[in-house]
Scaffold this motif. Structure first.
Motif, short mmCIF file in Angstrom:
data_model
loop_
_atom_site.label_atom_id
_atom_site.label_comp_id
_atom_site.label_asym_id
_atom_site.label_seq_id
_atom_site.Cartn_x
_atom_site.Cartn_y
_atom_site.Cartn_z
N LEU A 43 0.82 -1.20 0.00
CA LEU A 43 0.00 0.00 0.00
C LEU A 43 0.86 1.26 0.00
O LEU A 43 0.44 2.31 -0.49
N ASN A 44 2.05 1.15 0.54
CA ASN A 44 2.97 2.29 0.61
C ASN A 44 4.01 2.25 -0.51
O ASN A 44 4.96 3.04 -0.48
N GLU A 45 3.83 1.36 -1.45
CA GLU A 45 4.78 1.25 -2.56
C GLU A 45 4.70 2.51 -3.42
O GLU A 45 3.63 3.04 -3.69
N MET A 46 5.86 2.98 -3.87
CA MET A 46 5.91 4.20 -4.66
C MET A 46 5.62 3.90 -6.13
O MET A 46 5.96 2.84 -6.64
N SER A 47 4.98 4.84 -6.78
CA SER A 47 4.60 4.70 -8.18
C SER A 47 5.84 4.68 -9.08
O SER A 47 6.80 5.42 -8.85
N LYS A 48 5.80 3.85 -10.14
CA LYS A 48 6.89 3.82 -11.11
C LYS A 48 6.92 5.09 -11.94
O LYS A 48 7.98 5.55 -12.35
N LEU A 59 -4.61 -0.17 -8.52
CA LEU A 59 -3.62 -0.39 -9.58
C LEU A 59 -2.60 -1.39 -9.08
O LEU A 59 -1.50 -1.04 -8.65
N ASP A 60 -2.98 -2.66 -9.14
CA ASP A 60 -2.17 -3.73 -8.56
C ASP A 60 -1.24 -4.40 -9.56
O ASP A 60 -0.65 -5.44 -9.26
N GLY A 61 -1.12 -3.84 -10.77
CA GLY A 61 -0.22 -4.41 -11.75
C GLY A 61 -0.81 -5.53 -12.58
O GLY A 61 -0.11 -6.12 -13.41
N ALA A 64 -2.22 -4.68 -18.26
CA ALA A 64 -1.07 -4.30 -19.08
C ALA A 64 -0.87 -2.80 -19.05
O ALA A 64 -1.83 -2.03 -19.12
N GLY A 65 0.38 -2.38 -18.93
CA GLY A 65 0.69 -0.95 -18.94
C GLY A 65 0.45 -0.24 -17.64
O GLY A 65 0.49 0.99 -17.59
N ASP A 66 0.19 -0.99 -16.56
CA ASP A 66 -0.06 -0.36 -15.26
C ASP A 66 1.26 0.13 -14.67
O ASP A 66 2.10 -0.66 -14.28
N ASP A 80 -15.26 -0.46 -11.04
CA ASP A 80 -14.69 -1.53 -11.85
C ASP A 80 -13.73 -0.93 -12.86
O ASP A 80 -14.14 -0.21 -13.76
N LEU A 81 -12.45 -1.22 -12.72
CA LEU A 81 -11.46 -0.67 -13.64
C LEU A 81 -11.52 -1.33 -15.01
O LEU A 81 -10.91 -0.83 -15.96
#
Length: 216
Positions: A43-48, A59-61, A64-66, A80-81
């Motif tokens: 949850l605290n992971e930084m965005s690429k 946005l759990d990866g 495609a392209g996340d 719903d994404l």
């Protein structure tokens, strides 16, 4: 009335046992199976894409392209994404066609007739008349209706149009298909940015799309 526990000074052996036990517990935690959903660390992971922002929860990866890009938090208001990805792919495909058509209109051969003679991509919309525009809109409407149920209520991969994959698609491995999905969404996003730039170039600068000279 209170008993005071007897103090036993720690020995080197006792200290070593504690260190070994703590290290073993840490190693076991590192190899424990991941829980379903994001952990506290995830949850605290930084965005690429934006390293100073954390990755949004949805946005759990898995798509495609996340790249964890959602600075406005739009994924938080989407139930719903899957539908959002359908919309992104549709807009991207239209943008790819639009940019290709704009470049063709300015620099490549046209159909015969005065209605198709203009090189201005936006002027061409009015010069071809109602009939051509109606045919284009009708074709878009047919495609939308054909995929309506799948877009809103289906469970297939977003963007997949059954029967339109091409003859070689089934021969691709899962890894090759995943790479193709990734390439398409990247091209879609690039085309949407390119369309905005082409519109700016045409309307505000009044220059050709491939004219890279400095503004007057």
């Amino acid at each position: 009335f209170f008993s005071i526990p007897e103090h036993h000074p720690s020995t080197p052996i006792a200290t070593m046992k504690s260190v070994i036990f703590a290290s073993a517990m840490a190693s076991a935690a590192a190899f424990a199976p991941a829980q379903v959903g994001r952990s506290t660390v995830a949850l605290n992971e930084m965005s690429k894409s934006i390293p100073f922002l954390t990755v949004p929860e949805k946005l759990d990866g898995s798509m495609a392209g996340d790249m964890g890009f959602d600075p406005m938090g739009l994924s938080d208001i989407q139930t719903d994404l899957r539908y959002a990805r359908w919309a992104e792919i549709k807009h991207g495909r239209v943008a790819m066609l639009a940019v290709t058509g704009m470049v063709w209109q300015e620099y490549l051969p046209h159909l015969p007739g005065a209605a198709y003679a203009t090189t201005d991509p936006f002027e061409a919309i009015s010069s071809v008349g109602f009939g051509s525009n109606f045919q284009t809109l009708l074709a878009i409407g047919v495609l939308e209706l054909a995929n309506w149920e799948e877009t809103f209520n289906g469970d297939s991969r977003p963007g997949v149009l059954k029967g339109w994959e091409g003859g070689g698609w089934a021969k691709k491995t899962e890894k090759q298909q995943a790479k193709a999905y990734e390439q398409e969404i990247v091209h879609c996003r690039l085309a949407m940015i390119a369309f905005i730039g082409a519109t700016h170039q045409t309307f505000l600068l009044h220059k050709g799309l491939l004219d890279f000279s400095s503004p007057n």
